[in-house]
Design an enzyme around this catalytic site. Sequence first.
Site, PDB file in Angstrom:
ATOM      1  N   LYS A  99       0.848  -1.198   0.000  1.00 22.78           N
ATOM      2  CA  LYS A  99       0.000   0.000   0.000  1.00 22.78           C
ATOM      3  C   LYS A  99       0.880   1.243   0.000  1.00 22.78           C
ATOM      4  O   LYS A  99       1.851   1.313   0.751  1.00 22.78           O
ATOM      5  CB  LYS A  99      -0.905  -0.036   1.231  1.00 22.78           C
ATOM      6  CG  LYS A  99      -1.925   1.078   1.329  1.00 22.78           C
ATOM      7  CD  LYS A  99      -2.846   0.817   2.522  1.00 22.78           C
ATOM      8  CE  LYS A  99      -3.901   1.899   2.688  1.00 22.78           C
ATOM      9  NZ  LYS A  99      -4.817   1.590   3.817  1.00 22.78           N
ATOM     10  N   SER A 141      -9.504   1.894   3.013  1.00 17.92           N
ATOM     11  CA  SER A 141      -8.581   2.613   2.152  1.00 17.92           C
ATOM     12  C   SER A 141      -7.534   1.722   1.485  1.00 17.92           C
ATOM     13  O   SER A 141      -6.782   2.182   0.628  1.00 17.92           O
ATOM     14  CB  SER A 141      -7.870   3.698   2.940  1.00 17.92           C
ATOM     15  OG  SER A 141      -7.008   3.134   3.916  1.00 17.92           O
ATOM     16  N   SER A 195     -10.088  -0.265   7.122  1.00 13.78           N
ATOM     17  CA  SER A 195      -9.414  -0.156   5.826  1.00 13.78           C
ATOM     18  C   SER A 195      -8.817  -1.451   5.309  1.00 13.78           C
ATOM     19  O   SER A 195      -8.365  -1.505   4.170  1.00 13.78           O
ATOM     20  CB  SER A 195      -8.327   0.926   5.887  1.00 13.78           C
ATOM     21  OG  SER A 195      -8.915   2.201   5.973  1.00 13.78           O
TER      22      SER A 195
END
Length: 555
Positions: free
Chosen positions: A195, A267, A291
């Site tokens: 990420k 996210s 997330s």
Amino acid sequence: MKAVFGKVALFTLVAVVFFCLGHYVSLTQEETISCDNIIKAGELIGVPLTRAEADSMLDGIASQRESYLSMRRSPLTNDVVPAMQFNPLPLGFRHQSHYKGLKFGDYSGTLRPAADEELAYMSIGELAELIRTKQISSLELTQFYIDRIKKLDPQLHAIVTLMEDYALEKAANADKEISQGNHKGLLHGIPFGAKDLLSKKGFKTTWGAMPYKDQEFDVDATVVERLENAGAVLVAKTTLGALAMGDIWFGGKTRNPWNTEKGSSGSSAGSASTVSAGLLPFAIGSETLGSIVSPSTVCGVTGLRPTYGRVSRYGAMALSWSMDKLGPLCRNVEDCAIVLAAIGGPDGKDAMVLDFPFYYEPTVDLKALRIGYVKSDFDKEYAFHRQDSVALQVLKELGAQLIPIELPNQPVGDMTIILSAEAAAAFEELTLSGRDDQLVNQLKWAWPNSFRESRLIPAVEYIQANRLRTQLIRDMTDVFEKVDVYLAPSRGGSNLRVTNLSGHPSVVLPNGFSDDGTPTSITFTGRLFDEGTLLAVAKAYQEATGWHKKHPELK
């Protein structure tokens, strides 16, 4: 009591003046604070003040404003942590695990599929066996995934940076090490994604946000460093919703491989989307308040949110110092265990990481464990109620004796002002500079407005929320006096907020499909630092259902 009122209003006044007088950025020490300002501030936060009380506070508030402005002249970068540290452990905590070793499944006999397309959905363990037995090289496997990313990512918008040359060089080096007899384990030669709030030296770390799209850090995040030390091959930085909210980033919206007309949630949007679409075998995500759980649910992958303090966040963007966690998104439960074994433990850089061993074995006797379920949540008619109820039936058929439980009755939704306040502090410079208007998402509930609103959270209320958090931890200790692991719906109910505040580990995995053809999921939650038992129970359920073997059809 009057002194308390004064302190509360004192903290809030600056923000009130900033907004009400229209000088949010340019406010100076010379501008006058009036009694009316103070009385209005008290009304705003529910603390009534008389004019005499307000008059008595004038000098103190003016002095405090000078202190605020003075402190802002000392720059703070995102990696500077507060002196206060969150500890999820209740008094008298003792590490518990039903396992005392680290053992993974037997992948011997794994054969390379006739069609290379099937490589896209093989697990870490299976791919590791193909590499170990030289049925495929890391270089060949890495090139396979790079080609797949180039072909499919234009539909998904899940990759911020494709690190092609770097990845191929690392894959070739992995093959060389393995050929020389230096095989490091199941992750050696396995491609992965990170990420893009995790730093990697020599590459951009954009945080998904336009103001930071060109920033680079001269360090490797600990999780990236540890995976590479285990021989894994970093192929790409995956998308995240800007500053870890949602699935909208400066390059657009990350898509759900099951329905590319929809977003992948966030996210950890890109990490979930790439694994779901078979662009990578696994990826690292982060969770502060859903997330990992939410995009794993939407994209039909298996995601692990470890115990708070299990995995170092060094080199990761800070959103909420007391709530941020890093974890893997994978094909299946055991893949999550394989990755956690590599990334967990203290590194001497993140002071919040605690030193507890990770035990795991792939088999479990469900009859020997106490498995609970949040009864009131399963009784409610959520949209995915049917699949959730089937999950309970599957566990009963596997021999589990299910125990109804309820989660602590605490105002956990209100307590998330902890996240809001910490996030506003983490990105104060973005707000005060006005660069927050560069973020793509400017809706009412997006970060720019949330950061501004959160400056009006009184310090006293932030502290009170954390005191309630201490009580929540005590109450969760009582829950785990009754059970070893429990189930809860991934959507609806309070489990997501409760466990993100208490720091407990959860693993979310597919349990069916909704009427529109997109995946649904169920969440298993375990004791603090007992991910081994949690993962073993979840694995037993997963292998009995096979939902994780379903995958989207992309062309």
